[in-house]
Write a protein that holds these residues in place. Sequence first.
Motif, PDB file in Angstrom:
ATOM      1  N   LYS A 238      33.551  64.045  26.979  1.00 39.02           N
ATOM      2  CA  LYS A 238      34.271  65.301  27.190  1.00 39.02           C
ATOM      3  C   LYS A 238      33.531  66.462  26.537  1.00 39.02           C
ATOM      4  O   LYS A 238      33.388  67.540  27.126  1.00 39.02           O
ATOM      5  N   THR A 239      33.050  66.251  25.311  1.00 40.80           N
ATOM      6  CA  THR A 239      32.322  67.299  24.587  1.00 40.80           C
ATOM      7  C   THR A 239      31.028  67.659  25.302  1.00 40.80           C
ATOM      8  O   THR A 239      30.693  68.841  25.440  1.00 40.80           O
ATOM      9  N   ALA A 240      30.302  66.623  25.761  1.00 38.63           N
ATOM     10  CA  ALA A 240      29.049  66.864  26.478  1.00 38.63           C
ATOM     11  C   ALA A 240      29.315  67.643  27.764  1.00 38.63           C
ATOM     12  O   ALA A 240      28.563  68.560  28.123  1.00 38.63           O
ATOM     13  N   GLY A 241      30.401  67.279  28.450  1.00 43.74           N
ATOM     14  CA  GLY A 241      30.766  67.984  29.679  1.00 43.74           C
ATOM     15  C   GLY A 241      31.107  69.442  29.426  1.00 43.74           C
ATOM     16  O   GLY A 241      30.694  70.327  30.178  1.00 43.74           O
ATOM     17  N   GLN A 242      31.848  69.691  28.353  1.00 45.80           N
ATOM     18  CA  GLN A 242      32.209  71.066  27.994  1.00 45.80           C
ATOM     19  C   GLN A 242      30.962  71.888  27.685  1.00 45.80           C
ATOM     20  O   GLN A 242      30.832  73.035  28.111  1.00 45.80           O
ATOM     21  N   ARG A 243      30.040  71.285  26.949  1.00 42.87           N
ATOM     22  CA  ARG A 243      28.814  72.005  26.581  1.00 42.87           C
ATOM     23  C   ARG A 243      27.949  72.292  27.805  1.00 42.87           C
ATOM     24  O   ARG A 243      27.326  73.349  27.903  1.00 42.87           O
ATOM     25  N   LEU A 244      27.911  71.336  28.724  1.00 47.33           N
ATOM     26  CA  LEU A 244      27.143  71.544  29.944  1.00 47.33           C
ATOM     27  C   LEU A 244      27.735  72.681  30.761  1.00 47.33           C
ATOM     28  O   LEU A 244      27.002  73.545  31.266  1.00 47.33           O
ATOM     29  N   ARG A 245      29.068  72.712  30.874  1.00 44.74           N
ATOM     30  CA  ARG A 245      29.719  73.804  31.601  1.00 44.74           C
ATOM     31  C   ARG A 245      29.488  75.148  30.920  1.00 44.74           C
ATOM     32  O   ARG A 245      29.294  76.171  31.585  1.00 44.74           O
ATOM     33  N   ASP A 246      29.506  75.127  29.583  1.00 39.94           N
ATOM     34  CA  ASP A 246      29.261  76.362  28.832  1.00 39.94           C
ATOM     35  C   ASP A 246      27.863  76.918  29.093  1.00 39.94           C
ATOM     36  O   ASP A 246      27.633  78.125  29.034  1.00 39.94           O
ATOM     37  N   ARG A 247      26.916  76.014  29.374  1.00 42.00           N
ATOM     38  CA  ARG A 247      25.538  76.455  29.662  1.00 42.00           C
ATOM     39  C   ARG A 247      25.376  76.873  31.119  1.00 42.00           C
ATOM     40  O   ARG A 247      24.672  77.824  31.427  1.00 42.00           O
ATOM     41  N   ILE A 248      26.047  76.147  32.015  1.00 42.98           N
ATOM     42  CA  ILE A 248      25.858  76.403  33.453  1.00 42.98           C
ATOM     43  C   ILE A 248      26.611  77.644  33.913  1.00 42.98           C
ATOM     44  O   ILE A 248      26.070  78.464  34.670  1.00 42.98           O
ATOM     45  N   ASN A 249      27.851  77.822  33.461  1.00 45.83           N
ATOM     46  CA  ASN A 249      28.683  78.927  33.951  1.00 45.83           C
ATOM     47  C   ASN A 249      28.063  80.307  33.751  1.00 45.83           C
ATOM     48  O   ASN A 249      28.051  81.118  34.682  1.00 45.83           O
ATOM     49  N   PRO A 250      27.508  80.638  32.560  1.00 43.73           N
ATOM     50  CA  PRO A 250      26.859  81.948  32.397  1.00 43.73           C
ATOM     51  C   PRO A 250      25.657  82.112  33.319  1.00 43.73           C
ATOM     52  O   PRO A 250      25.413  83.194  33.862  1.00 43.73           O
ATOM     53  N   ALA A 251      24.893  81.000  33.522  1.00 46.03           N
ATOM     54  CA  ALA A 251      23.724  81.056  34.393  1.00 46.03           C
ATOM     55  C   ALA A 251      24.140  81.338  35.836  1.00 46.03           C
ATOM     56  O   ALA A 251      23.519  82.136  36.543  1.00 46.03           O
ATOM     57  N   LEU A 252      25.210  80.688  36.284  1.00 44.10           N
ATOM     58  CA  LEU A 252      25.705  80.913  37.650  1.00 44.10           C
ATOM     59  C   LEU A 252      26.228  82.338  37.805  1.00 44.10           C
ATOM     60  O   LEU A 252      26.052  82.962  38.857  1.00 44.10           O
ATOM     61  N   SER A 253      26.879  82.826  36.750  1.00 45.31           N
ATOM     62  CA  SER A 253      27.394  84.192  36.779  1.00 45.31           C
ATOM     63  C   SER A 253      26.263  85.206  36.911  1.00 45.31           C
ATOM     64  O   SER A 253      26.335  86.150  37.697  1.00 45.31           O
ATOM     65  N   GLU A 254      25.179  85.002  36.151  1.00 44.64           N
ATOM     66  CA  GLU A 254      24.010  85.893  36.224  1.00 44.64           C
ATOM     67  C   GLU A 254      23.350  85.806  37.590  1.00 44.64           C
ATOM     68  O   GLU A 254      22.916  86.817  38.150  1.00 44.64           O
ATOM     69  N   LEU A 255      23.255  84.591  38.127  1.00 44.19           N
ATOM     70  CA  LEU A 255      22.642  84.392  39.444  1.00 44.19           C
ATOM     71  C   LEU A 255      23.455  85.113  40.516  1.00 44.19           C
ATOM     72  O   LEU A 255      22.897  85.729  41.425  1.00 44.19           O
ATOM     73  N   SER A 256      24.782  85.037  40.387  1.00 41.14           N
ATOM     74  CA  SER A 256      25.671  85.704  41.344  1.00 41.14           C
ATOM     75  C   SER A 256      25.480  87.216  41.311  1.00 41.14           C
ATOM     76  O   SER A 256      25.508  87.882  42.346  1.00 41.14           O
TER      77      SER A 256
END
Length: 275
Positions: A238-256
């Motif tokens: 669960k922790t690893a998943g949360q950290r991965l989402r924390d890294r991916i979401n800002p990147a996707l937001s910037e890409l958008s």
Amino acid sequence: MISEDTKIIYVNVLARELSRLQSELPHVRYMANQSKIMSEYYMKRELSLNAQIDQVKKEIEKAKNGEFTMIPEKGNKVTRIDSKLTDVVDETDKLNNEISELSEQAANTNDSIEKTKILAEIRTKSARLRKLQTKRIKFSNRQRSILLRKNKKESLKRRVLAEQEVRVARSEMKAKETDEKQMNLKDNLVNDLVVDKALDVKRRANEWKASFDRDVLDNMRNSKFVGIKGARAIAIAKTAGQRLRDRINPALSELSKMIRPEERTSEPRVAAATR
């Protein structure tokens, strides 16, 4: 409101658990000094035991103040039996008072017929009192059995959390030690850049590990799976998943933001033209 009988049983169950943990400490300390191969394991076990002992002591104090972690707020076996215990205790107290008053009346009357009636009533109430005492013992034993089973599960939870707390403490200690080494190196006139770089990498890794272990502990505390086999693995995932989402979401937001509006809508227009 939990009755005094259940409260006493609850505290005694916890006291039994506390005694078991405390009795294990001397052996663990002895083995940590005797076995070089297993010393690391026994040192961790000692830290875990101390953490569990602290948890149980806090739980005993909470129980003495009327807080009962092992007893859910909604209807359950413990509260149902506690209600029966309360009724038995109330009736017992009432009968004891009545018997006391009747005994005083019997002592103060000279009328033999009246005294005979009073003594007969005392015998009837005393018989009822003995039945209530038997009931009280039966309900108390049943309550103790339920709370012992509940505490067995709670004990496993405490152990799992305590072991993770030890991991957090050790990770934070390593991060602090590496940070201090790096600071001491910078204070020297001769500053080895290679060593400094290596220490910086190690410091970052230790800080990340300490932070990750702390997040795992938080997830374990908030998880319904604490106390089962594999609870830590679930919390790690669960922790690893949360950290991965924390890294991916800002990147996707910037890409958008980088994609122009017309580029976002161009594909639907092409699809519409081909229909």
